[in-house]
Design a protein around this motif. Structure first.
Motif, PDB file in Angstrom:
ATOM      1  N   GLU A 116     -51.790 -12.428  22.526  1.00 60.32           N
ATOM      2  CA  GLU A 116     -52.781 -11.940  23.482  1.00 60.32           C
ATOM      3  C   GLU A 116     -53.490 -10.724  22.907  1.00 60.32           C
ATOM      4  N   LEU A 117     -54.765 -10.615  23.267  1.00 60.06           N
ATOM      5  CA  LEU A 117     -55.561  -9.512  22.772  1.00 60.06           C
ATOM      6  C   LEU A 117     -55.173  -8.212  23.454  1.00 60.06           C
ATOM      7  N   PRO A 118     -55.190  -7.104  22.723  1.00 61.52           N
ATOM      8  CA  PRO A 118     -54.890  -5.803  23.358  1.00 61.52           C
ATOM      9  C   PRO A 118     -55.926  -5.461  24.416  1.00 61.52           C
ATOM     10  N   SER A 119     -55.499  -4.780  25.448  1.00 58.93           N
ATOM     11  CA  SER A 119     -56.412  -4.405  26.535  1.00 58.93           C
ATOM     12  C   SER A 119     -57.359  -3.279  26.135  1.00 58.93           C
ATOM     13  N   SER A 120     -57.069  -2.623  25.027  1.00 60.55           N
ATOM     14  CA  SER A 120     -57.904  -1.507  24.574  1.00 60.55           C
ATOM     15  C   SER A 120     -59.198  -1.962  23.911  1.00 60.55           C
ATOM     16  N   LEU A 121     -59.358  -3.262  23.647  1.00 56.25           N
ATOM     17  CA  LEU A 121     -60.562  -3.761  22.998  1.00 56.25           C
ATOM     18  C   LEU A 121     -61.739  -3.726  23.955  1.00 56.25           C
TER      19      LEU A 121
ATOM     20  N   ASN B 112     -63.733  -7.050  21.652  1.00 63.56           N
ATOM     21  CA  ASN B 112     -63.253  -8.289  22.264  1.00 63.56           C
ATOM     22  C   ASN B 112     -64.442  -9.244  22.302  1.00 63.56           C
ATOM     23  N   MET B 113     -64.434 -10.221  21.376  1.00 61.65           N
ATOM     24  CA  MET B 113     -65.554 -11.135  21.225  1.00 61.65           C
ATOM     25  C   MET B 113     -65.228 -12.536  21.734  1.00 61.65           C
TER      26      MET B 113
END
Length: 526
Positions: free
Chosen positions: A190-195, A228-229
């Motif tokens: 999962e992508l970090p929420s900071s992106l 986040n792309m």
């Protein structure tokens, strides 16, 4: 007295008395002793006169003649003796001169023989020195050649070892990247929420992707790690497929960026594959494994539909796209080789025109990138490097990317092109030689060849030289040796003066060896 002159008569000399004896003539013996004993004087003279008167006149005359003959004979004998003596002296002198001449000749021959022997010895010594110097030079040249050859061997060995080490390192790096790309197929983190996914930053990043060759790759990677792309995966695929590749470093940047995006976002590989294949006029969906030929190319690609886009620019885009596709296929981003096989089998080389050279460049680009993995053909340069590296060095093992059946299809398609262009090149060489001989014949017979024939010869030679380089590269990539094109021997003068075939010289003019009908009539119609 006679004629007033006194006539002298030679008289013989009186015989000398022998000691102890007295010489007396008969008259003296009969003369009185008184007259003999008397001293000289007139009495003695008178006695002699009487004595002489008693002699016979004829007896004195004969005595004087005999004395004269004796004297003449004596003088003749003396003259003969003198002549014999002189002849003997001359003979002696002649013999002495001959002996001296013989000795001088022998001395001269001896000196000549000694001089000849000395010259022979000097010549032998000179030849021996020259032979020794020659052998010394040959030995030095041999040693120098051996040293140079040894240096070249060592240099080739060093370069071969470096090249093989570099290839092994590259394969090791590719294997590591491939494992990382295949690992995400089982699931991504999962992508970090900071992106951040702000519109301004994501749009700026997409613009940078379109101009990726102009930006440092490390800066792009750093920007990508902060964004986040997820919503912009298709846009990123289109942006990368629109990049104009001009250098090998551009390919490396694109591949690295594509691997990072693929590991983070699902669906990017499929979108990128479809976008990059549109430049070839095909579409591919991994699910149904069918290659669909697009009509009119990619409708969304303005450059592809623009009439101003030249064939060279399109060919450059194809080479860049195929290079990126092959690299991503080796690294596990793309997992189906069917579109690549469709592109390779679709290379057309039947016509000798500009398209032939562009298609050869495309095929050579494919072979350089993934030819060994997909065709199983080992380049000649790589085999030579293994030989130069010496014992213990072998070809590095490459991962198996396709099945043997697919590999055979790739191999057949490439070898078909190789055989065709090699035959075409040999035909161009023969045609160039034939046209060159034709021009020489015309120059021999007419003084100069028509401009048309010169232009044709120049065009054929230019076509041969232009095709030679890409064919040589392809031969090396498929592991084949380039055939030698030997120059034909010059024709003999009598062959040049033979009656020329008008069909060969040029039926286009309709006048054979003559430039026009007027010239032909001047020479043929008397």
């Amino acid at each position: 007295r006679s004629n007033g002159r006194r006539k002298w008569v030679a008289r013989s000399a009186k015989p000398q008395p022998v000691p102890g004896e007295t010489s007396q003539t008969p008259l003296e013996e009969s003369a009185p002793s008184s007259n003999r004993t008397k001293g000289g004087g007139r009495g003695q003279k008178k006695w002699k006169t009487k004595q002489n008167e008693t002699k016979d006149p004829s007896q004195g005359k004969h005595s004087r003649g005999r004395n004269t003959a004796d004297n003449e004979e004596s003088r003749a004998e003396e003259r003969r003796e003198e002549r014999r003596r002189k002849r003997a002296e001359k003979e002696k002198q002649r013999k002495i001169a001959l002996e001296q001449k013989r000795k001088a000749e022998e001395e001269r021959k001896r000196q000549e023989a000694e001089e000849a022997e000395r010259q022979r010895v000097l010549e032998e010594e000179r030849r021996a020195r020259e032979e020794e110097e020659r052998k010394k030079r040959e030995e030095e040249d041999r040693i120098r050649r051996e040293e140079e050859e040894q240096k070249r061997v060592e240099e080739r060995k060093k370069l071969a070892v470096v090249s093989l080490e570099k290839l092994k390192s590259q394969l090791k790096s590719e294997a590591k990247e491939r494992d990382a790309n295949l690992k995400v197929l089982g699931g991504r983190e999962e992508l970090p929420s900071s992106l951040t996914s702000k519109m301004g930053k994501t749009s700026a990043f997409n613009k940078k992707l379109r101009a990726l060759p102009d930006h440092p790759i490390d800066q792009l990677v750093a920007d990508f790690q902060k964004l986040n792309m997820r919503k912009y995966v298709p846009e990123m695929a289109v942006a990368i497929s629109d990049i104009k590749i001009t250098r090998g470093s551009d390919v490396a940047k694109c591949v690295r960026m594509c691997c990072l995006i693929h590991r983070r976002y699902e669906g990017f590989a499929q979108s990128l594959y479809s976008s990059m294949l549109r430049v070839f006029g095909i579409d591919f969906q991994e699910g149904n494994r069918k290659v669909q030929v697009l009509e009119g190319g990619d409708s969304d690609d303005e450059d592809n539909n623009s009439s101003e886009t030249s064939d060279k620019e399109l060919a450059m885009r194809k080479r860049g796209s195929l290079r990126i596709i092959c690299e991503l296929f080796k690294l596990g981003v793309f997992n189906d080789s069917l579109p690549i096989l469709h592109v390779v089998t679709g290379v057309q080389v039947e016509k000798n025109d500009e398209t032939l050279l562009l298609n050869l460049a495309l095929l050579n680009s494919f072979m350089k990138c993934a030819g060994q993995q997909l065709t199983g053909l080992v380049p000649t340069s790589l085999s030579d490097s293994v030989k130069d590296a010496g014992e213990g060095c072998t070809l590095p093992e490459r991962p198996t990317l396709v099945t043997s059946q697919v590999q055979d299809k790739f191999k057949t398609a490439v070898l078909r092109v190789h055989d065709h262009v090699q035959t075409m090149l040999q035909g161009l060489h023969k045609d160039a030689q034939r046209k060159r001989r034709r021009v020489k014949r015309l120059e021999m017979t007419q003084g100069e060849a028509p401009a048309k024939f010169l232009e044709e010869t120049k065009e054929v030679h230019l076509a041969f030289d232009t095709l030679l380089r890409p064919v040589t590269t392809l031969c090396d990539l498929v592991g084949q040796r380039m055939p030698e094109f030997s120059q034909e021997e010059e024709e003999k003068e009598e062959e040049l003066l033979e009656v020329m075939d008008l069909d060969v010289i040029g039926d286009d003019q309709g006048n054979g060896m003559f430039e026009d009908a007027e010239t032909q009539a001047f020479y043929e119609d008397l």
